[in-house]
Design a protein around this motif. Structure first.
Motif, PDB file in Angstrom:
ATOM      1  N   PRO A  31      16.848  22.483  52.753  1.00  0.00           N
ATOM      2  CA  PRO A  31      18.519  22.787  52.840  1.00  0.00           C
ATOM      3  C   PRO A  31      19.433  21.584  53.539  1.00  0.00           C
ATOM      4  CG  PRO A  31      17.248  24.181  54.373  1.00  0.00           C
ATOM      5  CD  PRO A  31      16.131  23.115  53.364  1.00  0.00           C
ATOM      6  N   HIS A  32      19.052  20.945  54.350  1.00  0.00           N
ATOM      7  CA  HIS A  32      19.588  20.221  55.108  1.00  0.00           C
ATOM      8  C   HIS A  32      19.888  18.870  54.189  1.00  0.00           C
ATOM      9  CE1 HIS A  32      15.727  19.335  55.607  1.00  0.00           C
ATOM     10  NE2 HIS A  32      15.671  18.121  55.960  1.00  0.00           N
ATOM     11  N   LEU A  33      19.472  18.788  52.912  1.00  0.00           N
ATOM     12  CA  LEU A  33      19.626  17.707  52.212  1.00  0.00           C
ATOM     13  C   LEU A  33      19.973  18.153  50.676  1.00  0.00           C
ATOM     14  CD1 LEU A  33      16.038  15.707  52.881  1.00  0.00           C
ATOM     15  CD2 LEU A  33      18.534  15.392  53.753  1.00  0.00           C
ATOM     16  N   ASP A  34      20.630  19.249  50.587  1.00  0.00           N
ATOM     17  CA  ASP A  34      20.881  19.923  49.347  1.00  0.00           C
ATOM     18  C   ASP A  34      22.321  19.687  48.687  1.00  0.00           C
ATOM     19  OD1 ASP A  34      18.406  21.281  48.893  1.00  0.00           O
ATOM     20  OD2 ASP A  34      19.450  23.200  49.476  1.00  0.00           O
ATOM     21  N   ALA A  35      23.043  19.107  49.807  1.00  0.00           N
ATOM     22  CA  ALA A  35      24.452  18.615  49.434  1.00  0.00           C
ATOM     23  C   ALA A  35      24.165  17.179  48.668  1.00  0.00           C
ATOM     24  CB  ALA A  35      25.215  18.331  50.699  1.00  0.00           C
ATOM     25  N   PRO A  36      24.855  17.186  47.456  1.00  0.00           N
ATOM     26  CA  PRO A  36      24.854  16.033  46.669  1.00  0.00           C
ATOM     27  C   PRO A  36      25.082  14.719  47.364  1.00  0.00           C
ATOM     28  CG  PRO A  36      26.293  17.588  45.492  1.00  0.00           C
ATOM     29  CD  PRO A  36      26.052  18.242  47.005  1.00  0.00           C
ATOM     30  N   ASP A  37      25.709  14.649  48.320  1.00  0.00           N
ATOM     31  CA  ASP A  37      25.864  13.389  49.212  1.00  0.00           C
ATOM     32  C   ASP A  37      24.714  13.028  50.216  1.00  0.00           C
ATOM     33  OD1 ASP A  37      26.500  15.316  50.964  1.00  0.00           O
ATOM     34  OD2 ASP A  37      27.723  14.336  52.159  1.00  0.00           O
ATOM     35  N   ARG A  38      23.786  13.903  50.232  1.00  0.00           N
ATOM     36  CA  ARG A  38      22.538  13.832  50.889  1.00  0.00           C
ATOM     37  C   ARG A  38      21.386  13.886  50.001  1.00  0.00           C
ATOM     38  NH1 ARG A  38      21.969  11.823  54.999  1.00  0.00           N
ATOM     39  NH2 ARG A  38      20.226  13.043  55.705  1.00  0.00           N
ATOM     40  N   HIS A  94      20.166  11.312  48.305  1.00  0.00           N
ATOM     41  CA  HIS A  94      19.629  10.087  48.557  1.00  0.00           C
ATOM     42  C   HIS A  94      18.609  10.130  49.643  1.00  0.00           C
ATOM     43  CE1 HIS A  94      22.698   9.734  51.793  1.00  0.00           C
ATOM     44  NE2 HIS A  94      21.700   8.924  52.394  1.00  0.00           N
ATOM     45  N   ALA A  95      18.693  11.114  50.508  1.00  0.00           N
ATOM     46  CA  ALA A  95      17.858  11.157  51.718  1.00  0.00           C
ATOM     47  C   ALA A  95      16.603  11.964  51.353  1.00  0.00           C
ATOM     48  CB  ALA A  95      18.541  12.053  52.912  1.00  0.00           C
ATOM     49  N   ARG A  96      16.443  12.513  50.244  1.00  0.00           N
ATOM     50  CA  ARG A  96      15.117  13.133  49.799  1.00  0.00           C
ATOM     51  C   ARG A  96      14.068  12.292  49.321  1.00  0.00           C
ATOM     52  NH1 ARG A  96      18.043  16.949  45.628  1.00  0.00           N
ATOM     53  NH2 ARG A  96      19.437  17.535  47.058  1.00  0.00           N
ATOM     54  N   THR A  97      13.078  12.177  50.280  1.00  0.00           N
ATOM     55  CA  THR A  97      12.193  10.975  50.164  1.00  0.00           C
ATOM     56  C   THR A  97      10.734  11.446  50.269  1.00  0.00           C
ATOM     57  OG1 THR A  97      12.159  10.234  52.349  1.00  0.00           O
ATOM     58  CG2 THR A  97      13.502   9.037  50.944  1.00  0.00           C
ATOM     59  N   PHE A  98       9.880  10.875  50.055  1.00  0.00           N
ATOM     60  CA  PHE A  98       8.253  11.194  50.113  1.00  0.00           C
ATOM     61  C   PHE A  98       7.583  10.298  50.877  1.00  0.00           C
ATOM     62  CE2 PHE A  98       9.818  13.265  46.333  1.00  0.00           C
ATOM     63  CZ  PHE A  98       9.207  14.830  46.367  1.00  0.00           C
ATOM     64  N   ILE A  99       7.641   9.141  50.878  1.00  0.00           N
ATOM     65  CA  ILE A  99       6.782   7.940  51.452  1.00  0.00           C
ATOM     66  C   ILE A  99       7.787   7.255  52.333  1.00  0.00           C
ATOM     67  CG2 ILE A  99       5.657   5.774  51.115  1.00  0.00           C
ATOM     68  CD1 ILE A  99       4.887   6.833  48.346  1.00  0.00           C
TER      69      ILE A  99
END
Length: 152
Positions: free
Chosen positions: A138-145, A147-152
Motif C-alpha cells: 500500500p505504501h507503493l500504490d500511488a502512481p508516483d511510487r 517505480h519503487a515496486r521491485t523484486f530483486i
C-alpha cells in the motif's frame, strides 16, 4: 516504519543465497545468474539442490534454515498480542512454505514473487497459523511510487 525495534533475532537472517549459488557453480558448473530471467530459473534449482543436501561447504543446511525459521514462528505463535517482524524474502518463503505446506518449488516461487518492502500478515487462529495477506504494497500504490515496486 515508525516503530523502534525492541529485539533483533538472528533466526530472521536471510538465507545465504550467494554462498549457495557459488556452491552450485563450483559443484555443478551452473553459473550464477546475471539477469532477472536467469535468476527465476536459478533460484528453484538452487533450493532443490540445497534441500536435497547436494550442496557442500555452505554456511547452513536447508534443514537448519527450516528449523530456525519455523522454530521462531512457533515461538511467536505462543505469545499473546501482535508481533511485527521485519525480515527478507527467503525467510518469508520459508514461513509460507510452513504455513501453506508448500513443497520446495512452491517456496521458491513464493520467494520470486515477494516484492521488496512488501507486507504480509499471518493470523494465529484456532491454534493454526494462517496467511491473511501476501505481498501487499500500500505504501507503493500511488502512481508516483510505482517505480519503487521491485523484486530483486
Amino acid at each position: 516504519m515508525g516503530y523502534t525495534p525492541d529485539h533483533q533475532d538472528e533466526r530472521l537472517n536471510e538465507l545465504t543465497y550467494f554462498d549457495l549459488a557459488q556452491a552450485m557453480e563450483r559443484q555443478y558448473g551452473v553459473p550464477a545468474p546475471t539477469t532477472a530471467r536467469e535468476f527465476a530459473r536459478h533460484l528453484p534449482e538452487v533450493i532443490d539442490h540445497w534441500a536435497a543436501g547436494r550442496l557442500d561447504a555452505v554456511p547452513e543446511t536447508f534443514d537448519g534454515f527450516h528449523r530456525r525459521v519455523t522454530g521462531l514462528i512457533e515461538e511467536l505463535c505462543g505469545q499473546h498480542g501482535r508481533v511485527l517482524v521485519v525480515t527478507s524474502g527467503g525467510v518469508i518463503g520459508m514461513v509460507l512454505r510452513h504455513v501453506l505446506t508448500l513443497d520446495n518449488a512452491g517456496m521458491a516461487h513464493v520467494m520470486l514473487q515477494t516484492m521488496n518492502s512488501s507486507l504480509h500478515r499471518l493470523s494465529y487462529v484456532h491454534e493454526r497459523l494462517m496467511l491473511a495477506t501476501f505481498n501487499a504494497t500500500p505504501h507503493l500504490d500511488a502512481p508516483d511510487r510505482a517505480h519503487a515496486r521491485t523484486f530483486i
